[in-house]
Design a protein around this motif. Structure first.
Motif, PDB file in Angstrom:
ATOM      1  N   GLY A   1       0.813  -1.206   0.000  1.00  0.00           N
ATOM      2  CA  GLY A   1       0.000   0.000   0.000  1.00  0.00           C
ATOM      3  C   GLY A   1       0.848   1.258   0.000  1.00  0.00           C
ATOM      4  N   ILE A   2       0.187   2.382  -0.191  1.00  0.00           N
ATOM      5  CA  ILE A   2       0.878   3.667  -0.358  1.00  0.00           C
ATOM      6  C   ILE A   2       0.394   4.647   0.710  1.00  0.00           C
ATOM      7  CG2 ILE A   2       1.285   5.601  -1.929  1.00  0.00           C
ATOM      8  CD1 ILE A   2       0.508   3.563  -4.214  1.00  0.00           C
TER       9      ILE A   2
ATOM     10  N   ALA B   1       5.164  10.766  -0.386  1.00  0.00           N
ATOM     11  CA  ALA B   1       4.467   9.535  -0.770  1.00  0.00           C
ATOM     12  C   ALA B   1       5.468   8.394  -0.711  1.00  0.00           C
ATOM     13  CB  ALA B   1       3.876   9.650  -2.167  1.00  0.00           C
ATOM     14  N   GLU B   2       5.083   7.319  -0.019  1.00  0.00           N
ATOM     15  CA  GLU B   2       5.998   6.188   0.130  1.00  0.00           C
ATOM     16  C   GLU B   2       5.249   4.870   0.064  1.00  0.00           C
ATOM     17  OE1 GLU B   2       7.676   6.348   4.302  1.00  0.00           O
ATOM     18  OE2 GLU B   2       6.588   8.232   4.251  1.00  0.00           O
TER      19      GLU B   2
ATOM     20  N   THR C   1       9.722   2.975   0.542  1.00  0.00           N
ATOM     21  CA  THR C   1      10.360   3.554  -0.640  1.00  0.00           C
ATOM     22  C   THR C   1       9.674   4.869  -0.992  1.00  0.00           C
ATOM     23  OG1 THR C   1      10.878   1.346  -1.485  1.00  0.00           O
ATOM     24  CG2 THR C   1      10.928   3.170  -3.072  1.00  0.00           C
ATOM     25  N   VAL C   2      10.434   5.948  -1.041  1.00  0.00           N
ATOM     26  CA  VAL C   2       9.864   7.276  -1.278  1.00  0.00           C
ATOM     27  C   VAL C   2       9.672   7.494  -2.779  1.00  0.00           C
ATOM     28  CG1 VAL C   2      10.213   9.761  -1.034  1.00  0.00           C
ATOM     29  CG2 VAL C   2      10.896   8.218   0.808  1.00  0.00           C
ATOM     30  N   ARG C   3       8.437   7.831  -3.178  1.00  0.00           N
ATOM     31  CA  ARG C   3       8.126   8.128  -4.566  1.00  0.00           C
ATOM     32  C   ARG C   3       7.993   9.627  -4.817  1.00  0.00           C
ATOM     33  NH1 ARG C   3       6.131   3.999  -7.758  1.00  0.00           N
ATOM     34  NH2 ARG C   3       6.267   5.613  -9.363  1.00  0.00           N
TER      35      ARG C   3
ATOM     36  N   GLU D   1      -0.055  11.857  -8.738  1.00  0.00           N
ATOM     37  CA  GLU D   1       0.481  11.898 -10.099  1.00  0.00           C
ATOM     38  C   GLU D   1       1.851  11.234 -10.184  1.00  0.00           C
ATOM     39  OE1 GLU D   1       0.739  15.200 -13.709  1.00  0.00           O
ATOM     40  OE2 GLU D   1       0.495  15.833 -11.624  1.00  0.00           O
ATOM     41  N   SER D   2       2.610  11.266  -9.082  1.00  0.00           N
ATOM     42  CA  SER D   2       3.959  10.694  -9.075  1.00  0.00           C
ATOM     43  C   SER D   2       3.959   9.168  -9.017  1.00  0.00           C
ATOM     44  CB  SER D   2       4.740  11.228  -7.865  1.00  0.00           C
ATOM     45  OG  SER D   2       4.280  10.627  -6.652  1.00  0.00           O
ATOM     46  N   LEU D   3       2.800   8.553  -8.794  1.00  0.00           N
ATOM     47  CA  LEU D   3       2.760   7.113  -8.543  1.00  0.00           C
ATOM     48  C   LEU D   3       2.758   6.263  -9.812  1.00  0.00           C
ATOM     49  CD1 LEU D   3       0.168   7.112  -5.618  1.00  0.00           C
ATOM     50  CD2 LEU D   3       2.669   7.034  -5.463  1.00  0.00           C
TER      51      LEU D   3
END
Length: 281
Positions: A67-68, A77-78, A84-86, A214-216
């Motif tokens: 999950g995020i 956002a990780e 893990t950082v997105r 949007e970064s995902l």
């Protein structure tokens, strides 16, 4: 949009995922875990910091299903469980100091996340009024997110790092009367917003839940966004299906494709059962 395209459900927490007692109800919990079991990813997107998200995420088994967590109103956002950082976008240190200096002239209580601690000016000066009721806002925020408290009589001097956000708390009537003055020097340099009637926050410019989503890497038609407050509107811009809770503010309802039952009556859980009946046979 075909619901079979859905791959990501992004949910606000307070006023959306949890009820008025800030609890996750069994019906909604079970429905969301069913989605994970069938390959749909869950994301929590909140003004809360990471510490205020992780226990709910574990209740939903998000650490088992990658999950995020989108924390601090989109500043980070990780991906679980590795963290893990997105996406990450903090307020520059000097600009944070300017905000804190500016806030000294207002009847508000600034609060800043610092690891396991929450920095405040005075742990004993903490009462605000919302909807006619008095509450200990520092106790409310610290216990909601599992923070220890660290006191500093001058946060401007103590903040020597780039915070994810600056939270200011005040009585609802007072904030409505003064928020424009509070944001005026920074509205071109920071995002300034209400996240509750008693919370006015500052984040880095163009930092919001929508930018984090949007970064995902998901296509818009794969995303469902669910929320109740103005700071959830940026999520809607990046979602194929936009859902407002029954208790949402009018602006959010107007922007939504669907309005479901309120957060005290399993709005999310009911929608999932109606949309994916095959998962409950």
């Amino acid at each position: 949009m075909n619901v079979k395209d859905i791959r990501l459900i992004v949910m606000d927490i307070d006023g959306t995922l949890v009820n008025s007692q800030r609890q996750l109800t069994p019906k909604t919990k079970e429905a969301l875990i069913r989605l994970e079991e069938h390959g749909i990813c869950l994301a929590l997107a909140s003004g809360r910091p990471y510490k205020g998200l992780i226990q709910l995420a574990k209740q939903l088994k998000m650490d088992e299903y990658n999950g995020i967590l989108i924390s601090s109103n989109g500043a980070r956002a990780e991906i679980l469980p590795s963290r893990t950082v997105r996406f990450e976008h903090a307020i520059p240190t000097e600009l944070a100091k300017e905000v804190l200096e500016h806030l000294k002239q207002f009847d508000v209580y600034p609060m800043i996340e610092d690891g396991d601690y929450m920095l405040v000016n005075n742990v004993y000066q903490n009462e605000i009024t919302c909807k006619g009721k008095t509450m200990n806002i520092i106790d409310y925020e610290a216990h909601s997110n599992g923070f220890l408290l660290k006191e500093s009589h001058d946060l401007t001097q103590s903040v020597n790092f780039s915070p994810s956000k600056i939270l200011s708390a005040g009585s609802d009537v007072y904030l409505q009367e003064h928020y424009q003055e509070m944001e005026a020097p920074f509205k071109d340099h920071l995002d300034c917003m209400f996240t509750a009637p008693f919370y006015f926050e500052y984040t880095a410019k163009d930092t919001n839940k929508g930018a984090a989503i949007e970064s995902l890497g998901y296509a818009k038609e794969q995303i469902v966004a669910i929320g109740d407050a103005q700071n959830d509107l940026p999520m809607f811009k990046n979602a194929g299906i936009k859902i407002a809770m029954g208790n949402a503010v009018d602006e959010v309802k107007a922007a939504a494709d669907i309005v479901v039952d309120d957060n005290n009556h399993d709005g999310i859980g009911k929608w999932i059962e109606e949309t994916f009946p095959e998962y409950f046979q």
